[in-house]
Design an enzyme around this catalytic site. Sequence first.
Site, mmCIF file in Angstrom:
data_model
loop_
_atom_site.group_PDB
_atom_site.id
_atom_site.type_symbol
_atom_site.label_atom_id
_atom_site.label_comp_id
_atom_site.label_asym_id
_atom_site.label_seq_id
_atom_site.Cartn_x
_atom_site.Cartn_y
_atom_site.Cartn_z
ATOM 1 N N ILE A 1 -26.610 -67.839 -21.696
ATOM 2 C CA ILE A 1 -25.444 -67.268 -22.381
ATOM 3 C C ILE A 1 -24.831 -66.172 -21.520
ATOM 4 O O ILE A 1 -23.684 -65.817 -21.699
ATOM 5 C CB ILE A 1 -25.777 -66.712 -23.788
ATOM 6 C CG1 ILE A 1 -26.751 -65.532 -23.719
ATOM 7 C CG2 ILE A 1 -26.291 -67.795 -24.706
ATOM 8 C CD1 ILE A 1 -26.769 -64.697 -24.992
ATOM 9 N N ASP A 2 -25.608 -65.634 -20.571
ATOM 10 C CA ASP A 2 -25.128 -64.495 -19.770
ATOM 11 C C ASP A 2 -24.062 -64.866 -18.740
ATOM 12 O O ASP A 2 -23.393 -63.991 -18.205
ATOM 13 C CB ASP A 2 -26.306 -63.841 -19.028
ATOM 14 C CG ASP A 2 -27.343 -63.262 -19.969
ATOM 15 O OD1 ASP A 2 -27.031 -63.127 -21.167
ATOM 16 O OD2 ASP A 2 -28.455 -62.955 -19.512
ATOM 17 N N ARG B 1 -14.761 -43.826 -37.919
ATOM 18 C CA ARG B 1 -15.944 -43.682 -37.063
ATOM 19 C C ARG B 1 -15.772 -44.447 -35.768
ATOM 20 O O ARG B 1 -15.025 -45.425 -35.733
ATOM 21 C CB ARG B 1 -17.168 -44.378 -37.662
ATOM 22 C CG ARG B 1 -17.563 -44.089 -38.979
ATOM 23 C CD ARG B 1 -18.740 -45.018 -39.346
ATOM 24 N NE ARG B 1 -19.407 -44.427 -40.462
ATOM 25 C CZ ARG B 1 -19.847 -45.109 -41.516
ATOM 26 N NH1 ARG B 1 -19.708 -46.415 -41.563
ATOM 27 N NH2 ARG B 1 -20.434 -44.474 -42.483
ATOM 28 N N MET C 1 -25.557 -58.901 -25.274
ATOM 29 C CA MET C 1 -26.521 -59.259 -24.229
ATOM 30 C C MET C 1 -25.872 -59.220 -22.842
ATOM 31 O O MET C 1 -24.642 -59.237 -22.727
ATOM 32 C CB MET C 1 -27.145 -60.618 -24.515
ATOM 33 C CG MET C 1 -28.260 -60.518 -25.545
ATOM 34 S SD MET C 1 -29.145 -62.063 -25.757
ATOM 35 C CE MET C 1 -30.521 -61.520 -26.771
ATOM 36 N N GLU D 1 -26.195 -54.763 -22.746
ATOM 37 C CA GLU D 1 -27.525 -54.149 -22.894
ATOM 38 C C GLU D 1 -28.040 -53.535 -21.589
ATOM 39 O O GLU D 1 -28.826 -52.597 -21.598
ATOM 40 C CB GLU D 1 -28.535 -55.187 -23.402
ATOM 41 C CG GLU D 1 -28.699 -56.359 -22.439
ATOM 42 C CD GLU D 1 -29.611 -57.461 -22.945
ATOM 43 O OE1 GLU D 1 -30.400 -57.234 -23.861
ATOM 44 O OE2 GLU D 1 -29.530 -58.573 -22.384
ATOM 45 N N ARG E 1 -27.377 -65.961 -29.456
ATOM 46 C CA ARG E 1 -27.989 -67.155 -28.867
ATOM 47 C C ARG E 1 -28.235 -68.252 -29.891
ATOM 48 O O ARG E 1 -28.640 -69.354 -29.523
ATOM 49 C CB ARG E 1 -29.335 -66.777 -28.233
ATOM 50 C CG ARG E 1 -29.177 -66.043 -26.955
ATOM 51 C CD ARG E 1 -30.320 -66.151 -25.985
ATOM 52 N NE ARG E 1 -31.632 -66.382 -26.464
ATOM 53 C CZ ARG E 1 -32.718 -65.702 -26.062
ATOM 54 N NH1 ARG E 1 -32.582 -64.700 -25.199
ATOM 55 N NH2 ARG E 1 -33.907 -66.005 -26.493
#
Length: 341
Positions: free
Chosen positions: A126-127, A162, A169, A221, A274
């Site tokens: 997935i990266d 906020r 990932m 991440e 994922r």
Amino acid sequence: MRVGVLTGGGDCPGLNAVIRAVVRKGIKDYGYEFVGFRDGWRGPLEGDTMPLDRAAVSGILPRGGTILGSSRTNLMKIDGGVERVKQNMNEQGIDALVAIGGEDTLGVATQLTEQGVNVVGVPKTIDNDLNATDYTFGFDTAVGIATDAIDRLHTTAESHHRALVVEVMGRHAGWIALHSGMAAGANVILIPERPFDIGEVVEHVESRFRTNYAPILVVAEGAHPEEGQMELSAGEKDAFGHVRLGGIGQRLSEEIESRTGKEARSVVLGHVQRGGTPSAFDRVLATRLGVNAIEAVHDQEYGKMVALQGTDIKRVDLSAATDKLKTVPAERFEEAEVFFG
Ligand code: F6P
């Protein structure tokens, strides 16, 4: 001809579509038999197999995960591992292997090829950080999931005035952060390739608050601040020596609260990215890669990986795919930076 199939590393939407395509094409055009190896390299190492015939792959095209199971077993760290794989392949009468995986799985495949095992690789992550292929399947699905989540976070962040930090990932490459952040209009995107200046991040957050909209920050991440700016804690390591990541989003939201005096929250999307059904793009890409992988086996072009280049599927050396990572180029990040703040 008997062909073994395995899926290794982190799972990824589209794995089942590849398995189905390999098996359907191999049976239909070449009359091959298939054997499924369970849980990545653990399967051939321990001789753990499952039947992989037409019935076994029926109905799996839209299903996430992998019917073969996956693991991060590192064959190269196991004494006599390669010999055991060769012996198990011999006993099962396996002539060739189709290995579907990312950097680590294909790295092992490269070394096995050098030791005389017939392997064809299919790139998966997935990266989207594998070299020699324009896209990996699973990436489009992950970006879609992250984009949907960020869209939703915009409205709740605005209601509560906020900042919201969304951790996605991407341990070495920020492709998911870049694409989902651009698609969903993030005010800051932080990626591993570009260490960030916390002062600049806070300026973007404050300028966004001044417009009366709530800041949304998308952080990969593996993103980290410039040297000496914020302390981060390291996690445990897996069999390939990767540290378990996760925590930069929370750390960043604490830093934003303390520096701006405004409320901030963090959300870690984690393995949601994922899971589940692959997008149409990923199903088509995975299917094309599977069809082309078994054609490479038929041509006995071992030591190759099938790859998307432009709109074509090409064969490249396995080593070309694994010798360096495909990271986000500076000019791609600069396009996203136009919308920061
Ligand atoms: O390599 C794919 C990936 O999803 C990375 O983005 C992430 O850091 C890692 O796998 C997480 O792995 P695990 O499933 O071991 O938690």
